[in-house]
Design a protein around this motif. Structure first.
Motif, mmCIF file in Angstrom:
data_model
loop_
_atom_site.group_PDB
_atom_site.id
_atom_site.type_symbol
_atom_site.label_atom_id
_atom_site.label_comp_id
_atom_site.label_asym_id
_atom_site.label_seq_id
_atom_site.Cartn_x
_atom_site.Cartn_y
_atom_site.Cartn_z
ATOM 1 N N GLU A 122 131.232 34.344 87.264
ATOM 2 C CA GLU A 122 130.464 34.944 88.648
ATOM 3 C C GLU A 122 129.183 35.393 88.302
ATOM 4 O OE1 GLU A 122 132.688 38.013 90.370
ATOM 5 O OE2 GLU A 122 134.366 36.617 90.536
ATOM 6 N N ASN A 123 128.668 35.922 87.177
ATOM 7 C CA ASN A 123 127.511 36.464 86.964
ATOM 8 C C ASN A 123 126.669 35.249 86.617
ATOM 9 O OD1 ASN A 123 128.329 39.183 86.824
ATOM 10 N ND2 ASN A 123 128.292 39.181 84.788
ATOM 11 N N ILE A 124 126.890 34.171 85.723
ATOM 12 C CA ILE A 124 126.296 33.147 85.605
ATOM 13 C C ILE A 124 125.970 32.420 86.595
ATOM 14 C CG2 ILE A 124 126.157 30.752 84.482
ATOM 15 C CD1 ILE A 124 128.163 32.298 82.014
ATOM 16 N N SER A 125 126.947 32.162 87.733
ATOM 17 C CA SER A 125 126.543 31.164 88.904
ATOM 18 C C SER A 125 125.666 32.154 89.898
ATOM 19 C CB SER A 125 127.919 31.226 89.515
ATOM 20 O OG SER A 125 128.622 32.232 89.884
ATOM 21 N N ASN A 126 125.439 33.588 89.573
ATOM 22 C CA ASN A 126 124.656 34.159 90.675
ATOM 23 C C ASN A 126 123.290 34.683 90.047
ATOM 24 O OD1 ASN A 126 126.038 34.409 93.049
ATOM 25 N ND2 ASN A 126 127.606 35.392 92.140
ATOM 26 N N ALA A 127 122.956 33.895 88.909
ATOM 27 C CA ALA A 127 121.989 34.513 88.212
ATOM 28 C C ALA A 127 120.584 34.236 88.923
ATOM 29 C CB ALA A 127 121.687 33.546 86.929
ATOM 30 N N ASP A 128 120.580 33.319 89.859
ATOM 31 C CA ASP A 128 119.443 33.328 90.810
ATOM 32 C C ASP A 128 119.568 33.668 91.956
ATOM 33 O OD1 ASP A 128 118.127 31.941 88.548
ATOM 34 O OD2 ASP A 128 118.821 29.882 89.331
ATOM 35 N N THR A 129 120.820 34.564 92.345
ATOM 36 C CA THR A 129 120.792 35.164 93.698
ATOM 37 C C THR A 129 120.002 36.348 93.769
ATOM 38 O OG1 THR A 129 123.283 34.334 93.723
ATOM 39 C CG2 THR A 129 122.544 36.070 95.115
ATOM 40 N N PRO A 130 119.025 36.675 94.638
ATOM 41 C CA PRO A 130 118.174 37.666 94.810
ATOM 42 C C PRO A 130 119.167 39.003 95.108
ATOM 43 C CG PRO A 130 117.367 35.972 96.334
ATOM 44 C CD PRO A 130 118.742 35.600 95.455
ATOM 45 N N ASP A 189 121.159 38.259 82.401
ATOM 46 C CA ASP A 189 120.462 37.523 81.414
ATOM 47 C C ASP A 189 121.691 36.423 80.930
ATOM 48 O OD1 ASP A 189 119.319 36.493 79.029
ATOM 49 O OD2 ASP A 189 118.979 38.726 78.188
ATOM 50 N N LEU A 190 121.124 35.213 81.038
ATOM 51 C CA LEU A 190 122.008 34.058 80.859
ATOM 52 C C LEU A 190 122.348 34.098 79.179
ATOM 53 C CD1 LEU A 190 120.638 31.343 82.879
ATOM 54 C CD2 LEU A 190 122.617 32.612 83.325
ATOM 55 N N LEU A 191 121.462 34.473 78.532
ATOM 56 C CA LEU A 191 121.816 34.337 77.021
ATOM 57 C C LEU A 191 122.997 35.302 76.556
ATOM 58 C CD1 LEU A 191 121.000 33.102 74.232
ATOM 59 C CD2 LEU A 191 119.712 35.041 74.049
ATOM 60 N N ILE A 192 122.916 36.694 77.114
ATOM 61 C CA ILE A 192 123.897 37.627 77.122
ATOM 62 C C ILE A 192 125.192 37.185 77.740
ATOM 63 C CG2 ILE A 192 124.499 39.975 77.705
ATOM 64 C CD1 ILE A 192 121.828 40.741 77.216
ATOM 65 N N GLU A 193 125.149 36.667 78.701
ATOM 66 C CA GLU A 193 126.563 36.190 79.671
ATOM 67 C C GLU A 193 127.245 35.092 78.744
ATOM 68 O OE1 GLU A 193 127.725 37.654 82.257
ATOM 69 O OE2 GLU A 193 125.831 38.776 82.284
ATOM 70 N N LEU A 194 126.263 33.990 78.182
ATOM 71 C CA LEU A 194 126.808 32.958 77.263
ATOM 72 C C LEU A 194 127.326 33.767 76.124
ATOM 73 C CD1 LEU A 194 124.051 30.258 77.931
ATOM 74 C CD2 LEU A 194 126.490 30.382 78.900
#
Length: 130
Positions: A27-35, A92-97
């Motif tokens: 969910e975090n990754i998919s919403n990374a660009d959600t304001p 932060d996508l790096l942390i999420e991955l």
């Protein structure tokens, strides 16, 4: 309750906990660009089962990361204020991955434990049949 059943219970609780963690990470990754989106975090707790006294892993409360939201400058964005900035997400996508990789490895370890316990139980039953 046999030791095999206890081992299966413990490993299956780990599987469920890591699956929940992976769901929140995705969910975090998919919403990374959600304001305005705030990263979700989850912790694990140990719960003693009242019926058999086995310590199981259970997901704790889902918490929103209170880190500062990224300020993005885009005057044409509909959410931009008078200075042309709007709040992005704090994902932060790096942390999420990295967290997803850790959760995946833990899930695989629990699955391996589950499979080994099942094989040992089957082997014991085979020996007892002889």
């Amino acid at each position: 309750m046999s030791d095999f059943s206890k081992a299966l219970t413990v490993s299956s609780s780990g599987l469920r906990a890591q699956a929940t963690r992976l769901r929140h990470l995705s969910e975090n990754i998919s919403n990374a660009d959600t304001p305005g989106y705030r990263r979700k975090t989850i912790s694990f707790e140990t719960m003693l089962s009242p019926r058999d006294g086995i310590a199981e892993v259970v997901p704790g409360r889902v918490r929103l990361d209170r880190a500062e939201l990224e300020k993005i400058h885009d005057p044409s964005h509909p959410l931009a204020d008078e200075t042309g900035h709007y709040d992005g997400s704090n994902v932060d996508l790096l942390i999420e991955l990295a967290d997803a990789r850790e959760a995946q490895r833990s899930y695989e370890a629990n699955l391996k434990m589950f499979e080994q316990t099942r094989k040992m139980s089957s082997g014991l039953m085979e020996l007892l049949r002889r």
